[in-house]
Design a protein around this motif. Structure first.
Motif, PDB file in Angstrom:
ATOM      1  N   SER A   9       0.703  16.292  -2.038  1.00 45.59           N
ATOM      2  CA  SER A   9      -0.319  16.800  -2.812  1.00 45.59           C
ATOM      3  C   SER A   9      -0.980  15.690  -3.776  1.00 45.59           C
ATOM      4  N   GLN A  10       0.071  14.824  -4.271  1.00 50.07           N
ATOM      5  CA  GLN A  10      -0.566  13.890  -5.261  1.00 50.07           C
ATOM      6  C   GLN A  10      -1.094  12.697  -4.642  1.00 50.07           C
ATOM      7  N   TYR A  11      -0.324  12.062  -3.515  1.00 51.80           N
ATOM      8  CA  TYR A  11      -0.491  10.913  -3.055  1.00 51.80           C
ATOM      9  C   TYR A  11      -0.836  10.988  -1.522  1.00 51.80           C
ATOM     10  N   GLY A  12      -0.719  12.094  -1.174  1.00 49.49           N
ATOM     11  CA  GLY A  12      -1.044  12.269   0.338  1.00 49.49           C
ATOM     12  C   GLY A  12      -2.337  11.554   0.937  1.00 49.49           C
ATOM     13  N   THR A  13      -3.516  11.618   0.484  1.00 52.49           N
ATOM     14  CA  THR A  13      -4.727  10.811   0.946  1.00 52.49           C
ATOM     15  C   THR A  13      -4.526   9.436   0.967  1.00 52.49           C
ATOM     16  N   ALA A  14      -3.862   9.032  -0.311  1.00 54.20           N
ATOM     17  CA  ALA A  14      -3.872   7.324  -0.538  1.00 54.20           C
ATOM     18  C   ALA A  14      -2.713   6.978   0.705  1.00 54.20           C
ATOM     19  N   LEU A  15      -1.642   7.545   0.946  1.00 50.79           N
ATOM     20  CA  LEU A  15      -0.922   7.129   1.644  1.00 50.79           C
ATOM     21  C   LEU A  15      -1.182   7.268   3.091  1.00 50.79           C
ATOM     22  N   LYS A  16      -1.823   8.151   3.468  1.00 51.99           N
ATOM     23  CA  LYS A  16      -2.416   8.534   4.808  1.00 51.99           C
ATOM     24  C   LYS A  16      -3.403   7.265   5.319  1.00 51.99           C
ATOM     25  N   ALA A  17      -3.909   6.929   4.328  1.00 56.30           N
ATOM     26  CA  ALA A  17      -4.973   5.859   4.466  1.00 56.30           C
ATOM     27  C   ALA A  17      -4.168   4.517   4.493  1.00 56.30           C
ATOM     28  N   LEU A  18      -3.307   4.527   4.009  1.00 57.74           N
ATOM     29  CA  LEU A  18      -2.400   3.067   3.939  1.00 57.74           C
ATOM     30  C   LEU A  18      -1.780   3.062   5.416  1.00 57.74           C
ATOM     31  N   ARG A  19      -1.136   4.282   5.789  1.00 56.79           N
ATOM     32  CA  ARG A  19      -0.708   4.299   7.114  1.00 56.79           C
ATOM     33  C   ARG A  19      -1.756   3.782   8.188  1.00 56.79           C
ATOM     34  N   LYS A  20      -2.719   4.369   8.049  1.00 56.66           N
ATOM     35  CA  LYS A  20      -3.892   4.090   9.029  1.00 56.66           C
ATOM     36  C   LYS A  20      -4.294   2.688   9.237  1.00 56.66           C
ATOM     37  N   ALA A  21      -4.128   2.211   7.952  1.00 53.29           N
ATOM     38  CA  ALA A  21      -4.869   0.444   7.825  1.00 53.29           C
ATOM     39  C   ALA A  21      -3.540  -0.145   8.379  1.00 53.29           C
ATOM     40  N   PHE A  22      -2.196   0.067   8.133  1.00 48.33           N
ATOM     41  CA  PHE A  22      -1.327  -0.706   8.859  1.00 48.33           C
ATOM     42  C   PHE A  22      -1.003  -0.392  10.093  1.00 48.33           C
ATOM     43  N   HIS A  23      -1.401   0.860  10.561  1.00 43.39           N
ATOM     44  CA  HIS A  23      -1.442   1.095  12.131  1.00 43.39           C
ATOM     45  C   HIS A  23      -2.460   0.254  12.829  1.00 43.39           C
ATOM     46  N   GLU A  24      -3.584   0.222  12.315  1.00 48.42           N
ATOM     47  CA  GLU A  24      -4.539  -0.246  12.864  1.00 48.42           C
ATOM     48  C   GLU A  24      -4.703  -1.935  13.164  1.00 48.42           C
ATOM     49  N   ASN A  25      -4.092  -2.106  12.163  1.00 44.92           N
ATOM     50  CA  ASN A  25      -3.888  -3.879  12.093  1.00 44.92           C
ATOM     51  C   ASN A  25      -2.583  -4.446  12.097  1.00 44.92           C
ATOM     52  N   PRO A  26      -1.816  -4.281  13.213  1.00 44.17           N
ATOM     53  CA  PRO A  26      -0.303  -4.683  13.470  1.00 44.17           C
ATOM     54  C   PRO A  26      -0.235  -6.164  13.290  1.00 44.17           C
ATOM     55  N   GLU A  27       1.021  -6.838  12.928  1.00 48.26           N
ATOM     56  CA  GLU A  27       1.088  -8.317  12.816  1.00 48.26           C
ATOM     57  C   GLU A  27       2.438  -8.639  13.509  1.00 48.26           C
ATOM     58  N   LEU A  28       2.596  -9.642  14.256  1.00 48.34           N
ATOM     59  CA  LEU A  28       3.887  -9.871  14.742  1.00 48.34           C
ATOM     60  C   LEU A  28       4.696 -10.612  13.620  1.00 48.34           C
ATOM     61  N   GLY A  29       5.992 -10.898  13.860  1.00 48.33           N
ATOM     62  CA  GLY A  29       6.980 -11.368  12.958  1.00 48.33           C
ATOM     63  C   GLY A  29       6.147 -12.913  12.273  1.00 48.33           C
ATOM     64  N   TYR A  30       6.305 -12.987  11.194  1.00 42.85           N
ATOM     65  CA  TYR A  30       5.798 -14.175  10.341  1.00 42.85           C
ATOM     66  C   TYR A  30       4.422 -14.486  10.684  1.00 42.85           C
ATOM     67  N   GLU A  31       3.687 -13.415  11.050  1.00 41.20           N
ATOM     68  CA  GLU A  31       2.167 -13.515  11.135  1.00 41.20           C
ATOM     69  C   GLU A  31       1.629 -12.311  10.349  1.00 41.20           C
ATOM     70  N   GLU A  32       2.544 -11.653   9.364  1.00 40.89           N
ATOM     71  CA  GLU A  32       2.100 -10.320   8.786  1.00 40.89           C
ATOM     72  C   GLU A  32       1.500 -10.625   7.306  1.00 40.89           C
ATOM     73  N   HIS A  33       0.259 -11.374   7.516  1.00 42.83           N
ATOM     74  CA  HIS A  33      -0.434 -11.993   6.277  1.00 42.83           C
ATOM     75  C   HIS A  33      -1.485 -11.178   5.739  1.00 42.83           C
ATOM     76  N   GLU A  34      -1.848 -10.549   6.569  1.00 42.87           N
ATOM     77  CA  GLU A  34      -2.868  -9.115   5.993  1.00 42.87           C
ATOM     78  C   GLU A  34      -2.054  -8.066   5.510  1.00 42.87           C
ATOM     79  N   THR A  35      -0.898  -7.715   6.337  1.00 44.02           N
ATOM     80  CA  THR A  35       0.062  -6.834   6.074  1.00 44.02           C
ATOM     81  C   THR A  35       0.597  -7.029   4.590  1.00 44.02           C
ATOM     82  N   THR A  36       1.131  -8.252   4.248  1.00 41.83           N
ATOM     83  CA  THR A  36       1.678  -8.729   2.934  1.00 41.83           C
ATOM     84  C   THR A  36       0.668  -8.422   2.079  1.00 41.83           C
ATOM     85  N   ARG A  37      -0.615  -9.095   2.084  1.00 44.03           N
ATOM     86  CA  ARG A  37      -1.718  -8.682   1.184  1.00 44.03           C
ATOM     87  C   ARG A  37      -1.802  -7.427   0.876  1.00 44.03           C
ATOM     88  N   ARG A  38      -2.017  -6.508   1.984  1.00 45.18           N
ATOM     89  CA  ARG A  38      -2.373  -5.005   1.425  1.00 45.18           C
ATOM     90  C   ARG A  38      -1.287  -4.556   0.920  1.00 45.18           C
TER      91      ARG A  38
END
Length: 391
Positions: A9-38
């Motif tokens: 209820s409190q964080y669902g919208t933000a967490l779903k948006a984050l999950r979507k962003a992470f899933h759409e922008n996957p990065e391999l090991g030691y290449e997770e620069h955008e993931t780390t930034r987010r």
């Protein structure tokens, strides 16, 4: 108590948006620069202190409780896999050939959800929460690299917890088991060296392809005839590379594989027999073999006391009937490197909804539902708070 529906209820919208962003922008090991930034920007927007993982990617967050006390760490892995995603998934990767096929997008979001609720309740905490977003788990090198980079000299957690979203376990259930829950993994390469030549005159060569085939067959005897059949272990040959044309016998063939064991003694025996078998079988066919073990993760052992606290917290949250204790399995996880040095517990978080297809980990169609996030976040947050109060 932090409850899943309240987190939704409190964080669902933000967490779903984050999950979507992470899933759409996957990065391999030691290449997770955008993931780390987010991840870092999300933590900093919450007012949570952030620190370098000590590596080129990954990040650590620190929630300081209002009162002094112990430090509990929660760990999530952040890298993806070289898998082309099924286009029928509800959300799809935008990076061709790379996919979160092992739940790491979920693991990141679950830990961020736990961070949100724990940070909001930090005035109630007696102690600190360490948030570990670790790179390069899929190649089982990230955890050890963080430790080698001085993790324990910078932070000294009294306990560490982590987990994995797990297909086949119903949504709303969790498995927490004391003792060994995941196998050690040792990766190896075998270089079969022969003498190349024309395919029409094999008698003038020392054929490494024939030798490689014999080595592969002989290696299987280690698990089928030299191992106690009551003990779980496996050796898998997963790549064979050699040759460039249909009429050229190559000079060498390279074999890649891994072995999984549940004890140091068994691991040592496997290494000795694998090396010896490859060498002797290849020699019998006029070739030589060089075996190299190049990465490893130890057996993942859950500390009995931390597991008991974790289970107690989970039962209070989910009900005793929803807390399972499943036997160990031959998958491997480099969380074990932390668990060797810090009292630890690793759980498996259910994701399967009624009537849904059970796709295994690393499958192109694997896709856990968003509701798993809120259960996992509540599980981590409550357990971390419970550990601070009871260690």
């Amino acid at each position: 108590m932090f409850k899943p529906h309240e987190i939704s209820s409190q964080y669902g919208t933000a967490l779903k948006a984050l999950r979507k962003a992470f899933h759409e922008n996957p990065e391999l090991g030691y290449e997770e620069h955008e993931t780390t930034r987010r991840i870092r920007s999300t933590l900093e927007a919450l007012g949570i202190e952030t620190f370098s993982s000590g590596l080129s990617t990954g990040v650590i967050g620190l929630i300081r409780g209002a009162k002094p006390g112990k430090t509990v760490a929660i760990r999530a892995d952040i890298d993806a896999l070289p898998v082309e995603e099924c286009p029928d998934n509800p959300i799809c990767s935008k990076n061709p050939g790379v996919m979160h096929a092992c739940s790491h997008d979920m693991h990141i979001t679950i830990l961020l959800g736990a961070a949100m609720v724990l940070n909001a309740a930090k005035d109630l905490l007696a102690g600190d929460i360490l948030l570990i977003f670790q790179p390069a788990e899929e190649t089982i090198v990230g955890a050890k690299a963080m430790l080698d980079a001085g993790f324990l000299s910078r932070f000294s957690p009294d306990a560490i917890i982590g987990g994995h979203v797990k297909p086949g376990i119903p949504l709303g259930k969790v498995s927490i088991t004391p003792g060994a829950v995941m196998a050690a993994k040792d990766s190896f390469s075998i270089r079969i060296i022969g003498k190349g030549g024309h395919g029409a005159a094999p008698h003038t060569t020392r054929d490494p392809i024939v030798a490689a085939a014999a080595v592969i067959g002989a290696v299987q005897n280690i698990t089928s005839r030299e191992k106690d059949p009551m003990l779980p272990a496996v050796i898998s040959i997963c790549a064979v590379n050699g040759g460039t044309a249909d009429n050229i016998i190559p000079d060498e063939v390279n074999i890649l594989g891994s072995m999984r064991t549940f004890s140091k003694a068994q691991c040592a025996m496997f290494k000795q027999r694998l090396t010896g078998t490859a060498s002797h079988v290849a020699a019998g066919l006029g070739c030589s073999a060089e075996t190299i073990f190049y990465s490893s993760a130890p057996v993942l052992e859950n500390d009995a006391s931390i597991a008991a606290h974790f289970a107690e917290s989970a039962k209070s949250l989910l009900g005793a009937e929803n807390v399972l204790s499943l036997p160990g399995e031959l998958l491997s996880e480099d969380f074990s490197c932390f668990a060797e040095l810090i009292p630890a517990c690793y759980c498996f978080i259910g994701m399967q909804t009624p009537g849904s297809t059970v796709y295994p980990l690393h499958n192109a169609a694997y896709f856990p539902p968003d509701d798993t996030i809120f259960i996992g976040a509540a599980l981590y947050a409550n357990t971390a708070k419970h550990l601070l109060e009871n260690l």
